[in-house]
Design an enzyme around this catalytic site. Structure first.
Site, PDB file in Angstrom:
ATOM      1  N   ASP A  31       0.824  -1.211   0.000  1.00  0.00           N
ATOM      2  CA  ASP A  31       0.000   0.000   0.000  1.00  0.00           C
ATOM      3  C   ASP A  31       0.863   1.268   0.000  1.00  0.00           C
ATOM      4  OD1 ASP A  31      -2.627   1.274   0.303  1.00  0.00           O
ATOM      5  OD2 ASP A  31      -1.891   1.883   2.265  1.00  0.00           O
TER       6      ASP A  31
ATOM      7  N   GLU B  74       1.372  -0.004  -4.945  1.00  0.00           N
ATOM      8  CA  GLU B  74       0.378   0.997  -5.350  1.00  0.00           C
ATOM      9  C   GLU B  74       1.064   2.353  -5.402  1.00  0.00           C
ATOM     10  OE1 GLU B  74      -3.436   3.414  -3.592  1.00  0.00           O
ATOM     11  OE2 GLU B  74      -1.778   2.765  -2.341  1.00  0.00           O
TER      12      GLU B  74
END
Ligand code: CA
Length: 496
Positions: free
Chosen positions: A231, A261
């Protein structure tokens, strides 16, 4: 038999808070395997600072997988630790990998207040101070009283964090690790975009680095997860990311698939990050998502020959994770940019049936999703129940989309390509044609191995056939504003 990799994102932003996702995963694992899914991405499995009220990205205690009474709940939004184990087992039993969502950038909702020396920065240029150093009271101490030091005795305090937001300001924390500087990143968005939310973790602190490596060992040994979705890597020091990943891969002697990400529209930034991480991390192809979004909103005016321009899958196909939508692009989310419904089958074909990129399919493309949307300021509930053609396309990807790719990106509205197929997958090969305007046909070469064979459009009227000529060429038709996928008519038995 060759087997294409395909990721499935098994949740969405508005998934039920009832705690049933892990059980739902047990139920659906056989179906996903049958569709050809190879990796199932599960949401953050640890206790959120907001209990069950958010999807898990406001991480509180990485060691609490729904086991301890913390933040008002034992289970997480998705279920208990036992149910998580059962979900992972079901995915593995069906021959798929489990991709865990790893939130390392920040922690949220600490247990105790501390007096913290800080200096406020300009939110639009975090390198610029907008006030004098001061001391504020903030919840920067994480003691995890409900866990009572089981698995780890590590206590987090203000020496473990770089920055935070309090009383409407963004503050850089002044401790011996920051020395008044944000961490090094690969680019200078907002001056330095180290801080995203919550209490921003300080990776220059050697105790923090040690603890996060130890946690990864515990997490992987405890759960058996076997791939990683990282993340918010845009906000994490890439030197730390490299060190952490090398440690994890080395410790388990396993080249874990790791997908970062990195939310940027411009592929230049993604390429900078790939350079900074030496190719260790795959990235979601955010620029391609925006090409889909623009194509879907511009309709007939969009030049389909440019659909892959300035994308990661074009620049670094071996590191690109292609997707149409995800939990951040859903309506009402901050990054909202939902691809319009009519275009989704075209976009699905562009990620699923080509040689380049590993596709990631979003939960509402297959299963029902209900969520709030806003129309004229009023909240209404939107229901989706799968995307047209998606299951057929996934099966074509699994069984047929192999071999030499020939591209026909030769018309502004109507483009196509063929896959020749390979010997080890019987009846493999396919021809794809799609248009954002009027239907029509395209002559495309698919290879002499198919000469004399009859092809049918799986998403059209099966009575129509295209017979491949002695040169390995056929004429393939598509209806208005849709996609057609032509396969050997005998291959149909693989799907039914
Ligand atoms: Ca950060």
């Amino acid at each position: 038999m060759a087997n294409n990799l395909t990721i499935f994102q098994f949740f969405h932003w508005y998934y039920s808070t009832d705690g049933n996702l892990w059980k739902h995963g047990v139920d659906k694992a056989p179906h996903l395997a049958q569709l050809g899914i190879t990796h199932v991405w599960l949401p953050p499995a640890y206790k959120s600072g907001k209990g069950t009220d958010e999807p898990g990205y406001a991480a509180y205690d990485l060691y609490d997988l729904g086991e301890f009474d913390q933040k008002g709940t034992v289970r997480t939004r998705y279920g208990t630790k036992e149910e998580y184990h059962e979900c992972i087992k079901a995915i593995h039993d069906n021959g798929m990998h489990v991709m865990a969502d790893i939130v390392l950038n920040h922690k949220s909702f600490g247990d105790e207040k501390e007096s913290v020396p800080v200096q406020p920065v300009n939110p639009e240029n975090r390198k610029e101070y907008i006030g004098e150093p001061r001391t504020i009271e903030a919840f920067t101490k994480f003691t995890f009283p409900g866990r009572n030091k089981k698995y780890s005795e590590f206590i987090w305090d203000w020496h473990c964090f770089t920055g935070m937001d309090e009383d409407g300001n963004i503050y850089l924390i002044l401790n011996e690790h920051t020395n008044g500087q944000w961490e090094e990143l690969v680019e200078e968005e907002k001056g330095n975009f180290d801080f995203l939310m919550g209490k921003d973790i300080e990776f220059r602190n050697p105790y923090v680095k040690e603890e996060l490596k130890k946690w990864a060992e515990w997490y992987i040994e405890t759960t058996g997860i076997d791939s990683l979705r990282l993340d918010a890597v845009k906000h994490i020091n890439h030197h730390f990311m490299n060190e952490w990943l090398d440690h994890v891969r080395g410790r388990f002697q396993k080249n874990f698939l790791a997908i970062g990400e990195y939310w940027r529209h411009d592929v230049v930034h993604l390429l900078n990050y790939i350079e900074g991480t030496g190719g260790r991390v795959q990235l979601f192809d955010v620029p391609l998502h925006f090409n889909f979004y623009n194509a879907s909103s511009q309709g007939v005016d969009y030049d389909m020959r440019k659909i892959f321009d300035n994308t990661l899958v074009q620049a670094k196909p071996q590191l690109a994770i292609t997707f149409v939508d995800n939990h951040d692009t859903q309506p009402l989310q901050s990054l909202e940019s939902t691809v319009e419904y009519w275009f989704k089958p075209l976009a699905d074909a562009l990620i699923l049936l080509r040689e380049q990129g590993i596709p990631c399919v979003f939960y509402p493309s297959i299963y029902e999703a209900k969520y709030a949307d806003r129309v004229n300021g009023e909240e209404v509930y939107v229901e989706m129940n799968g995307t047209e053609f998606i299951e057929g396309m996934l099966k074509i990807r699994k069984h047929l989309a192999y071999g030499l790719q020939r591209d026909y990106f030769d018309h502004g509205n109507t483009i196509g390509w063929t896959r020749e197929g390979i010997d080890e997958n019987p009846l493999s090969g396919c021809a794809v044609i799609l248009t954002n305007s009027k239907g029509g046909e395209k002559q495309m070469e698919i290879g002499k191995r198919h000469s004399g064979r009859s092809f049918i459009n799986l998403f059209g009227n099966h009575d129509e056939k295209a017979v491949i000529d002695e040169n390995g060429t056929g004429k393939f038709y598509v209806n208005d504003k849709t996609v057609a996928v032509w396969i050997d008519e005998e291959a149909l038995k693989l799907f039914t």
